[in-house]
Design a protein around this motif. Structure first.
Motif, PDB file in Angstrom:
ATOM      1  N   ALA A  73      43.925 -11.989  45.178  1.00 62.14           N
ATOM      2  CA  ALA A  73      45.339 -12.328  45.367  1.00 62.14           C
ATOM      3  C   ALA A  73      46.183 -11.895  44.178  1.00 62.14           C
ATOM      4  O   ALA A  73      47.375 -11.609  44.313  1.00 62.14           O
ATOM      5  CB  ALA A  73      45.502 -13.830  45.605  1.00 62.14           C
ATOM      6  N   ILE A  74      45.557 -11.864  42.974  1.00 65.46           N
ATOM      7  CA  ILE A  74      46.290 -11.404  41.794  1.00 65.46           C
ATOM      8  C   ILE A  74      45.653 -10.175  41.165  1.00 65.46           C
ATOM      9  O   ILE A  74      46.227  -9.584  40.251  1.00 65.46           O
ATOM     10  CB  ILE A  74      46.390 -12.508  40.718  1.00 65.46           C
ATOM     11  N   LEU A 114      49.241  -8.144  37.633  1.00 70.56           N
ATOM     12  CA  LEU A 114      47.922  -7.574  37.350  1.00 70.56           C
ATOM     13  C   LEU A 114      47.857  -7.032  35.930  1.00 70.56           C
ATOM     14  O   LEU A 114      46.870  -7.245  35.215  1.00 70.56           O
ATOM     15  CB  LEU A 114      47.596  -6.468  38.353  1.00 70.56           C
ATOM     16  N   ASN A 115      48.899  -6.349  35.495  1.00 71.38           N
ATOM     17  CA  ASN A 115      48.915  -5.832  34.120  1.00 71.38           C
ATOM     18  C   ASN A 115      48.822  -6.981  33.116  1.00 71.38           C
ATOM     19  O   ASN A 115      48.112  -6.889  32.102  1.00 71.38           O
ATOM     20  CB  ASN A 115      50.186  -5.018  33.878  1.00 71.38           C
ATOM     21  N   ALA A 116      49.542  -8.058  33.402  1.00 74.42           N
ATOM     22  CA  ALA A 116      49.490  -9.231  32.514  1.00 74.42           C
ATOM     23  C   ALA A 116      48.092  -9.834  32.523  1.00 74.42           C
ATOM     24  O   ALA A 116      47.545 -10.201  31.477  1.00 74.42           O
ATOM     25  CB  ALA A 116      50.526 -10.259  32.950  1.00 74.42           C
ATOM     26  N   GLN A 145      45.652  -7.982  30.393  1.00 76.56           N
ATOM     27  CA  GLN A 145      45.882  -8.262  28.974  1.00 76.56           C
ATOM     28  C   GLN A 145      45.331  -9.640  28.587  1.00 76.56           C
ATOM     29  O   GLN A 145      44.705  -9.782  27.533  1.00 76.56           O
ATOM     30  CB  GLN A 145      47.377  -8.195  28.664  1.00 76.56           C
ATOM     31  N   PHE A 146      45.558 -10.638  29.446  1.00 76.08           N
ATOM     32  CA  PHE A 146      45.094 -11.989  29.133  1.00 76.08           C
ATOM     33  C   PHE A 146      43.570 -12.029  29.026  1.00 76.08           C
ATOM     34  O   PHE A 146      43.009 -12.668  28.121  1.00 76.08           O
ATOM     35  CB  PHE A 146      45.555 -12.980  30.207  1.00 76.08           C
ATOM     36  N   ILE A 147      42.891 -11.376  29.951  1.00 75.76           N
ATOM     37  CA  ILE A 147      41.427 -11.357  29.921  1.00 75.76           C
ATOM     38  C   ILE A 147      40.937 -10.623  28.678  1.00 75.76           C
ATOM     39  O   ILE A 147      40.004 -11.065  28.001  1.00 75.76           O
ATOM     40  CB  ILE A 147      40.860 -10.691  31.199  1.00 75.76           C
TER      41      ILE A 147
END
Length: 322
Positions: free
Chosen positions: A185-186, A203-205, A208-210
Motif C-alpha cells: 500500500a505504501i 515511497l521515497n520517504a 529514506q526512513f528505512i
C-alpha cells in the motif's frame, strides 16, 4: 477424571508455552468429563478456557503513541512459541538466525557488524506471515506493534510521509517488533502508470526512513504480492522470505500440532492430506479447530479423518463459488 496421558500433555504443553495445544487438551478433558456424566465440571472447564482466551485477546490494545496516530498502531505481547510455526526448514533456519543475531548483537557490534533487523515476508494470504511476526516477537521477548498501513494511507492521504516519520522516530524510543502488513500500500512500484505523485513521495520517504533507521527495533514488512513492490525496497531489507501453500509434510505437521490429543489413533492420512489441496496454513488450522468444536459439542474425545475431511471440504467450497 482426566486420564494420566491428558494430565501429562497439559503439563507438557504449559511448560512449552504451547497455548493452542493447552486449550485443545483442556477441551478434550471437558469432553471426557461430559461423557462420564460430569456435566457441571465439563461446563466449568470450557468456561475457564473461554475466559482465558478472552483475556488473551484483551491484550491487544492501542499503543500510547501521539494522539494523531491513535488507532493506526496496535500493540500485543504474543505468546506463540517458535514450534507453532509450520514452514519449510530453510525459512525456520533463517528465523533462528534472526533470533541468534539479536541476542548476540553485542558481539557483532564489536566487529563493526549489525544484527538482522529488517525482514520482508512475501506470499499468499494465510501462509503464516502475520503469525511469523508474532512468533518472532515472542522469541525476542519484545512487544509486537502492528502498523495499520491501509488506514494510514486512506485516512491520512497527503500526510502519510509525516505519519511514517513519527512512527520511525518512536521506534528509537519504544523497542519492539514493528509489523507493516499490506506493505505494498505504501511500497508500490514507482514506475507503475497509475501511480500518483503523492504515493511516489511516500515511497521515497519510506526508503529514506528505512535506510536511516538506527533503532534497536525489528522491522517486519509483509505483502501478498511482491511483484507490486518497488525494486529499491528489496535492497533495504536484510532478508526476504517467501511463503507458499504448505506441502504434504507441512500439512501433516500442522494438523498434528492443532489437533493434539483429539487426533484419532487410526487416521486416514492420505484422504485428509488430499483434502488440504489448495488450502493455506490458516485455513487448514481453522478446519481443524472446527472439527474439534464439533467433537466437543457432541461429547467426543477424538476426531476422525472423515470428520476433518468434512470441515476441510467446507473451506474448499468457499473458493469453488468465487
Amino acid at each position: 477424571m482426566a486420564t494420566a496421558d491428558q494430565i501429562k500433555s497439559l503439563i507438557r504443553s504449559y511448560s512449552e508455552e504451547d497455548r493452542e495445544r493447552f486449550y485443545s487438551i483442556a477441551l478434550q478433558v471437558a469432553a471426557h468429563e461430559a461423557k462420564q456424566g460430569h456435566a457441571t465440571l465439563a461446563h466449568e472447564i470450557r468456561e475457564l478456557v473461554d475466559t482465558h482466551k478472552r483475556r488473551a485477546h484483551q491484550g491487544l490494545t492501542v499503543v500510547p503513541f501521539p494522539q494523531e496516530l491513535k488507532g493506526l498502531v496496535v500493540s500485543e505481547s504474543p505468546d506463540i512459541p517458535f514450534k507453532s510455526l509450520v514452514a519449510p526448514q530453510t525459512t525456520l533456519d533463517r528465523f533462528n538466525r534472526v533470533v541468534k543475531e539479536f541476542y548476540q548483537r553485542g558481539k557483532l557490534q564489536q566487529h563493526g557488524l549489525s544484527n538482522r533487523r529488517r525482514l520482508l515476508l512475501a506470499g499468499p494470504p494465510g501462509t503464516g506471515k502475520t503469525m511469523s511476526a508474532r512468533v518472532l516477537a515472542h522469541e525476542l521477548k519484545l512487544p509486537l506493534y502492528t502498523v495499520q498501513v491501509d488506514r494510514l494511507v486512506t485516512k491520512f492521504m497527503g500526510e502519510t510521509s509525516a505519519k511514517l516519520r513519527q512512527i520511525f522516530d518512536i521506534m528509537v524510543q519504544k523497542q519492539g517488533v514493528y509489523f507493516f502488513d499490506e506493505f505494498d500500500a505504501i511500497g508500490g512500484d514507482r514506475a507503475m502508470d497509475n501511480d500518483v505523485g503523492e504515493m511516489r513521495r511516500v515511497l521515497n520517504a519510506l526508503l529514506q526512513f528505512i535506510e536511516q533507521d538506527q533503532s534497536d527495533s525489528i522491522i517486519v514488512a509483509a505483502t501478498n504480492n511482491p511483484k507490486l513492490l518497488d525494486l529499491a525496497l528489496f535492497r533495504r531489507f536484510d532478508d526476504v522470505l517467501y511463503y507458499s501453500l504448505p506441502d504434504e509434510g507441512e500439512r501433516k505437521q500442522l494438523i498434528e500440532l492443532v489437533m493434539g490429543t483429539f487426533l484419532a489413533s487410526r487416521f486416514a492420512w492420505k484422504k485428509v492430506l488430499s483434502g488440504c489441496d489448495g488450502l493455506s496454513q490458516a485455513e487448514i488450522g481453522s478446519a481443524c479447530r472446527d472439527a474439534i468444536k464439533e467433537a466437543v459439542l457432541h461429547d467426543r474425545s477424538k476426531v476422525s479423518a472423515t470428520e476433518l475431511t468434512t470441515t476441510l471440504n467446507q473451506r474448499r467450497q468457499v473458493y469453488s463459488r468465487l
